[in-house]
Write an enzyme that holds these catalytic residues in place. Structure first.
Site, PDB file in Angstrom:
ATOM      1  N   HIS A   1       0.806  -1.222   0.000  1.00 18.05           N
ATOM      2  CA  HIS A   1       0.000   0.000   0.000  1.00 18.05           C
ATOM      3  C   HIS A   1       0.837   1.270   0.000  1.00 18.05           C
ATOM      4  O   HIS A   1       0.326   2.351  -0.299  1.00 18.05           O
ATOM      5  CB  HIS A   1      -0.998   0.007   1.168  1.00 18.05           C
ATOM      6  CG  HIS A   1      -0.392   0.211   2.529  1.00 18.05           C
ATOM      7  ND1 HIS A   1      -0.121  -0.830   3.391  1.00 18.05           N
ATOM      8  CD2 HIS A   1      -0.011   1.335   3.187  1.00 18.05           C
ATOM      9  CE1 HIS A   1       0.380  -0.349   4.520  1.00 18.05           C
ATOM     10  NE2 HIS A   1       0.467   0.964   4.421  1.00 18.05           N
TER      11      HIS A   1
ATOM     12  N   ASP B   1       0.017  -7.817   1.359  1.00 17.01           N
ATOM     13  CA  ASP B   1       0.428  -6.407   1.421  1.00 17.01           C
ATOM     14  C   ASP B   1       1.931  -6.220   1.587  1.00 17.01           C
ATOM     15  O   ASP B   1       2.382  -5.512   2.490  1.00 17.01           O
ATOM     16  CB  ASP B   1      -0.320  -5.676   2.534  1.00 17.01           C
ATOM     17  CG  ASP B   1      -0.128  -4.156   2.470  1.00 17.01           C
ATOM     18  OD1 ASP B   1       0.002  -3.622   1.359  1.00 17.01           O
ATOM     19  OD2 ASP B   1      -0.090  -3.528   3.534  1.00 17.01           O
TER      20      ASP B   1
ATOM     21  N   SER C   1       4.751   2.156   8.174  1.00 23.17           N
ATOM     22  CA  SER C   1       4.370   1.064   7.282  1.00 23.17           C
ATOM     23  C   SER C   1       5.516   0.648   6.370  1.00 23.17           C
ATOM     24  O   SER C   1       6.126   1.481   5.697  1.00 23.17           O
ATOM     25  CB  SER C   1       3.176   1.478   6.419  1.00 23.17           C
ATOM     26  OG  SER C   1       2.026   1.651   7.196  1.00 23.17           O
TER      27      SER C   1
END
Length: 269
Positions: free
Chosen positions: A42, A72, A142
């Protein structure tokens, strides 16, 4: 300088800052000495070309060479002569209560270190196993590494429960080792290979016609991996491939309608 400080300094040198279209940050870390790094899918959205900044402040270009939408994660190849790879641990051997560190770029404060413990070594969420921790994870973390006390990456920090107090989740590093082994084996020609954004097929062979080349697996027309013109912003190029928008309930950022995670803060939908 004590051992943990030396370890953290080495980890920082193995990391990259990923520049997001909304001026936010994403994290990534090198997994070999030839410029291959891993991050969350993402953080790179649907693009093939991204810019990253190294620990020495140098900006380099990179391309996405493999991505997994369900779990992901994404592997990218940066234009560097040599990179300092992080040590990869064995996520199957982690224990609940074990201390761990997260290194990332929360809210633009690059190369920040946070600490916690493993809360659950195997937490199944919607069919995917994660390492659950209480390490503070914020927008910008992230794609960064979850580190054990030996300085090894045992996970990839991915998402949090926004309403909770430090409930964060990481992809176990063993989940990506099979893909990494394959990418290392084809590395000499990796930059010339084509990763299909639609079906995830990676190959140096195409279906060729007089007009274009197409993915050998699904038939999608090949999109060239090239730098966007200076007159066209990254945000504009991302908007072109979006089919809809999904607004994150936590940070209110607009995301691709097919996304499972917020591109800005990592909140899972």
């Amino acid at each position: 300088m004590d051992d943990i400080s030396i370890t953290i300094e080495a980890i920082k040198e193995s990391m990259v800052v990923i520049k997001l279209p909304n001026e936010g940050r994403g994290s990534g870390f090198f997994v070999n000495d030839k410029g291959l790094f891993i991050t969350n899918k993402h953080t790179v959205e649907l693009d093939t070309f991204i810019k990253v900044r190294l620990y020495n402040e140098k900006e380099v270009e990179s391309i996405v060479v493999y991505a997994d939408n369900d779990v992901d994660f994404a592997f990218c190849l940066a234009d560097v002569n040599q990179s300092r790879a992080i040590l990869l641990g064995d996520s199957n051997t982690v224990k609940e209560g074990e201390p761990v560190l997260a290194v990332g770029h929360p809210y633009g404060y690059d190369f920040t270190v946070s600490k916690g413990i493993i809360s659950c070594k195997k937490r199944n969420v919607k069919g995917i196993n994660y390492i659950q921790t209480d390490v503070p994870i914020n927008p910008g973390n992230s794609g960064g590494p979850l580190i054990n006390i030996r300085g090894e990456a045992v996970g990839i920090n991915t998402w949090v429960v926004g309403e909770a107090d430090n409930m964060s989740f990481a992809i176990p590093i063993n989940t990506v080792k099979g893909v990494l082994s394959y990418l290392n084996s084809v590395h000499p020609k990796l930059a010339e290979m084509y990763y299909c954004l639609i079906c995830g097929y990676l190959s140096d062979e195409f279906i060729k016609t007089s007009k274009a080349e197409y993915c050998k697996n699904c038939g999608t027309k090949r999109i060239e991996k090239k730098k966007q013109p200076e007159s066209e912003s990254t945000e504009q190029s991302v908007q072109k491939v979006k089919v809809g928008l999904k607004v994150c309930p936590k940070c209110k950022t607009s995301n691709d309608s097919s996304a499972n995670f917020c591109k800005n803060c990592g909140h899972k939908f």
